[in-house]
Write a protein that holds these residues in place. Sequence first.
Motif, PDB file in Angstrom:
ATOM      1  N   LEU A 361      73.605  65.056  25.928  1.00 39.51           N
ATOM      2  CA  LEU A 361      72.862  65.757  24.891  1.00 39.51           C
ATOM      3  C   LEU A 361      71.885  64.838  24.178  1.00 39.51           C
ATOM      4  N   VAL A 362      72.310  63.585  23.920  1.00 37.45           N
ATOM      5  CA  VAL A 362      71.448  62.672  23.174  1.00 37.45           C
ATOM      6  C   VAL A 362      70.251  62.198  23.989  1.00 37.45           C
ATOM      7  N   ASP A 363      70.224  62.530  25.275  1.00 31.37           N
ATOM      8  CA  ASP A 363      69.071  62.213  26.115  1.00 31.37           C
ATOM      9  C   ASP A 363      68.167  63.423  26.307  1.00 31.37           C
ATOM     10  N   GLY A 364      68.525  64.562  25.684  1.00 34.82           N
ATOM     11  CA  GLY A 364      67.730  65.767  25.840  1.00 34.82           C
ATOM     12  C   GLY A 364      68.158  66.638  26.996  1.00 34.82           C
ATOM     13  N   LEU A 365      69.357  66.407  27.536  1.00 40.45           N
ATOM     14  CA  LEU A 365      69.885  67.241  28.607  1.00 40.45           C
ATOM     15  C   LEU A 365      70.686  68.381  27.998  1.00 40.45           C
ATOM     16  N   GLN A 366      70.438  69.602  28.475  1.00 46.23           N
ATOM     17  CA  GLN A 366      71.075  70.789  27.921  1.00 46.23           C
ATOM     18  C   GLN A 366      71.918  71.506  28.977  1.00 46.23           C
ATOM     19  N   PRO A 367      73.013  72.183  28.557  1.00 40.94           N
ATOM     20  CA  PRO A 367      73.795  72.978  29.516  1.00 40.94           C
ATOM     21  C   PRO A 367      72.923  74.025  30.199  1.00 40.94           C
ATOM     22  N   GLN A 368      73.157  74.205  31.478  1.00 44.81           N
ATOM     23  CA  GLN A 368      72.436  75.149  32.329  1.00 44.81           C
ATOM     24  C   GLN A 368      70.977  74.758  32.573  1.00 44.81           C
ATOM     25  N   GLN A 369      70.629  73.531  32.259  1.00 48.53           N
ATOM     26  CA  GLN A 369      69.258  73.086  32.505  1.00 48.53           C
ATOM     27  C   GLN A 369      69.026  72.901  34.003  1.00 48.53           C
ATOM     28  N   LEU A 510      69.401  62.599  15.549  1.00 48.70           N
ATOM     29  CA  LEU A 510      70.175  62.022  14.457  1.00 48.70           C
ATOM     30  C   LEU A 510      71.418  62.864  14.185  1.00 48.70           C
ATOM     31  N   ALA A 511      71.249  64.178  14.126  1.00 51.35           N
ATOM     32  CA  ALA A 511      72.384  65.057  13.848  1.00 51.35           C
ATOM     33  C   ALA A 511      73.431  64.965  14.951  1.00 51.35           C
ATOM     34  N   MET A 512      72.992  64.946  16.220  1.00 50.11           N
ATOM     35  CA  MET A 512      73.942  64.857  17.332  1.00 50.11           C
ATOM     36  C   MET A 512      74.672  63.512  17.333  1.00 50.11           C
ATOM     37  N   SER A 513      73.954  62.443  17.062  1.00 44.94           N
ATOM     38  CA  SER A 513      74.560  61.114  17.079  1.00 44.94           C
ATOM     39  C   SER A 513      75.594  60.973  15.976  1.00 44.94           C
ATOM     40  N   GLN A 514      75.280  61.471  14.794  1.00 44.47           N
ATOM     41  CA  GLN A 514      76.210  61.350  13.677  1.00 44.47           C
ATOM     42  C   GLN A 514      77.436  62.230  13.868  1.00 44.47           C
ATOM     43  N   ALA A 515      77.269  63.357  14.556  1.00 42.92           N
ATOM     44  CA  ALA A 515      78.382  64.293  14.705  1.00 42.92           C
ATOM     45  C   ALA A 515      79.332  63.914  15.829  1.00 42.92           C
ATOM     46  N   SER A 516      78.819  63.236  16.874  1.00 38.80           N
ATOM     47  CA  SER A 516      79.626  63.073  18.084  1.00 38.80           C
ATOM     48  C   SER A 516      80.066  61.654  18.368  1.00 38.80           C
ATOM     49  N   ALA A 517      79.575  60.674  17.662  1.00 35.32           N
ATOM     50  CA  ALA A 517      79.849  59.288  18.029  1.00 35.32           C
ATOM     51  C   ALA A 517      80.764  58.611  17.020  1.00 35.32           C
ATOM     52  N   SER A 518      81.410  57.553  17.466  1.00 36.82           N
ATOM     53  CA  SER A 518      82.212  56.726  16.580  1.00 36.82           C
ATOM     54  C   SER A 518      81.372  55.540  16.133  1.00 36.82           C
ATOM     55  N   PRO A 519      81.634  54.979  14.939  1.00 35.31           N
ATOM     56  CA  PRO A 519      80.789  53.897  14.438  1.00 35.31           C
ATOM     57  C   PRO A 519      80.987  52.601  15.224  1.00 35.31           C
ATOM     58  N   ILE A 520      79.984  51.733  15.135  1.00 36.04           N
ATOM     59  CA  ILE A 520      80.055  50.415  15.767  1.00 36.04           C
ATOM     60  C   ILE A 520      80.666  49.443  14.760  1.00 36.04           C
ATOM     61  N   ALA A 617      54.450  54.635   0.904  1.00 38.24           N
ATOM     62  CA  ALA A 617      53.998  55.872   0.279  1.00 38.24           C
ATOM     63  C   ALA A 617      54.976  56.991   0.590  1.00 38.24           C
ATOM     64  N   PRO A 618      55.014  58.032  -0.249  1.00 36.44           N
ATOM     65  CA  PRO A 618      55.867  59.189   0.028  1.00 36.44           C
ATOM     66  C   PRO A 618      55.542  59.799   1.384  1.00 36.44           C
ATOM     67  N   GLY A 619      56.568  60.389   2.000  1.00 38.20           N
ATOM     68  CA  GLY A 619      56.415  60.968   3.321  1.00 38.20           C
ATOM     69  C   GLY A 619      56.827  60.031   4.436  1.00 38.20           C
ATOM     70  N   GLY A 620      57.048  58.748   4.138  1.00 36.33           N
ATOM     71  CA  GLY A 620      57.455  57.791   5.155  1.00 36.33           C
ATOM     72  C   GLY A 620      58.903  57.990   5.571  1.00 36.33           C
ATOM     73  N   ARG A 621      59.193  57.676   6.840  1.00 36.51           N
ATOM     74  CA  ARG A 621      60.547  57.788   7.365  1.00 36.51           C
ATOM     75  C   ARG A 621      60.831  56.607   8.276  1.00 36.51           C
ATOM     76  N   LEU A 622      62.116  56.246   8.353  1.00 37.32           N
ATOM     77  CA  LEU A 622      62.550  55.138   9.202  1.00 37.32           C
ATOM     78  C   LEU A 622      63.804  55.576   9.945  1.00 37.32           C
ATOM     79  N   LEU A 623      63.746  55.564  11.273  1.00 38.66           N
ATOM     80  CA  LEU A 623      64.888  55.919  12.110  1.00 38.66           C
ATOM     81  C   LEU A 623      65.485  54.654  12.705  1.00 38.66           C
ATOM     82  N   VAL A 624      66.815  54.517  12.595  1.00 39.33           N
ATOM     83  CA  VAL A 624      67.543  53.409  13.210  1.00 39.33           C
ATOM     84  C   VAL A 624      68.605  54.014  14.120  1.00 39.33           C
ATOM     85  N   LEU A 625      68.554  53.671  15.397  1.00 38.43           N
ATOM     86  CA  LEU A 625      69.529  54.165  16.358  1.00 38.43           C
ATOM     87  C   LEU A 625      70.008  52.986  17.198  1.00 38.43           C
ATOM     88  N   ALA A 626      71.321  52.793  17.264  1.00 36.96           N
ATOM     89  CA  ALA A 626      71.887  51.684  18.035  1.00 36.96           C
ATOM     90  C   ALA A 626      73.136  52.152  18.750  1.00 36.96           C
TER      91      ALA A 626
END
Length: 679
Positions: A361-369, A510-520, A617-626
């Motif tokens: 799922l975290v790679d963009g693969l979906q059931p029945q794809q 982000l939602a999938m990673s936080q819901a399905s993974a255990s912390p490092i 500035a407002p509107g900025g975002r930072l994604l961290v994935l490991a």
Amino acid sequence: MSPVARRSMATREAWLSWLLLLALACLAPRAFATQRALLVGVSELVNQPQSLWLQAPRNDVALMRDALLRQGFGAGDITTLADGVSGAALPESQAIHDALSRLLAQSRSGDFVLLYFSGHGTRWRDATKRYQEPDGLAENFLARDVRGAVGVDSALAGGVRDVDFDAWVQAFLARGVFVWSVFDTCAATSMTRNAGAAVPAVAEGPADDEVRWRGLRAGQLRAAPAAVPPAAPAAPPMAERVARARYVAFFASESHQITPELRLPRQGRNARPQGLLTWAVAGALERRPATWRELFDGVLALYPPVIDELAQRFPTRELPSPVAEGNLDAPLFANSAGAVSTLPAWRAQRSGDSLVLQAGLVDGLQPQQELRINATLEDGTVRSAPARVPQVDSDGARLPVPAALRELSGGALWSASPLAAPAAFALRVRGNERGLPQRLSLDYPASVLALGAGDTAAADVRWTDLGAAGQRIEVLSGALGAGTQLLADVAAARRRIETLARLKWWNQLLAMSQASASPIEGFEAVFEVWRGDRLLRSEPAQRAAAGQLLPLREGERAALQVRNASGASVDMVVVGIDGQGGLRPVYPDDPGETNRFERGTREAPAAKRFELPWLEAPGGRLLVLATVASPYTTPRLFGAAPLEAALPEVRVRGQLAPDKARQTYAAMVRWTGEGPSAR
């Protein structure tokens, strides 16, 4: 023949000659492009004890030369520096730099160059480096005349430094040359961390089946006599730094590992000492791969039997896992920055009548794809069949082997590719009658879906072409930062839509990673606010959005401190969006570089601080994935890296058929509020 007829014929011949010359001029960059190679093998370290010498590098360069000749390289275009090889120059430090200099002088735009190195490596604390690694150590390839250095922070005499390799690669890239680098060596980080640990043997096993390990501790190297001052080779030429669109590199191991040389093929009548990576590369080339990714997958497929045997013979050794970086989806041995396909190719492993995919799922693969399953046979023939994946987990998937491919032998290499990006992840855009902007460029699985006049689906974005007044982008989804922007032209609107499509995927990732993974355990990323050299406040990135760190005040700047004490290497992506909607790569900052963050322990953590000057500035975002790195797999980035339009993905390395959820860290820091360009 009459004079008129002769003049007419002469005129036609002149025109034909002119047209021929014009055609040759147009085709010159392609027709006269040259494939060249520099092969360096260092078996003997003449200033070091013979117990540290190797046996296989001289065999490695011979094997690589034969493999290149079978691939169409000209014998005169292959330069060999190796000891114990007839007709080859000795692989001393100055000779290596001189050979690189000559190769660069010969190279022209459109050419292809292989830079191949086989021998010992080490890691050395080099205070002269501009960029310091997370563990503070620099990689060095040991030339034949290597000597130890006097002083803790001295450069290694007779070693070719990683910064020098990088400068040479950049010099070739600046000339429009495609560079493939192969390093059948290692940097033995784990042996340099603990100065009090016992020095492991270079050679182990019986004389008729000896295994030698490449990688030395810096303290094992004997310094030069005082009367012999080390001669520093000339520095590589300075060149404009360009994106690594024409670059691929294979490494025999991670930075903390050592790699073996042993008699290969195992139990073969003509077996002789070979570096494991070199032997695997030569073997994988026989399958006629079309891309660098296919070649690397072939390399990985040859490792398990050898690694399993070594694990039984040497249970205390940490065995190597090869690493690849660069434009892996480019065509093999061609000077092209374009990918053969913009869709991913996920490696698969057959188990009976099932295939286990290195994707979830975290790679963009979906059931029945819908997928296309490819099986590459030992002679290079590719058999394909369509399939659907019935079950997908967060980090893997399983499906039946298509009936048309079930009779294939166990020697086939398997992979799966999606036929298209899933519509569920697409950015839904309601636009004008002209449809979407042309030449949208997105990495799988991010995509854009145009909603028609009769489509009742809720739109994420409304795009309006105002003609001479510009382009209006209305963000309707609150998760994407609802607001309106007036942009100058269609190109700006296209870039904004691309950014929003990536952001929609990141939110779901982000939602999938936080819901399905255990912390490092032992890994942390801390968002910091500084003024000058003073740390004002900080918060773990996973809690920073809800804290009091933002907004920044006058004179303050943001940074991200990453600390890995997990005991394992970590594959990491750090990427941002500034207040104007522009993409900001942080790690890796060059799409051609690996995203492997070095292993650290509680006693000796690997740490690095990343400055974030664009987060202002407002509107900025930072994604961290490991995610904790897994051995013997091709890179994968979960579609989370902001790569340039000309480059395919360089993905975070994953794992085949995990038995449990992989440890993952995911965080997104948001500076809420309207950006300065919003209206």
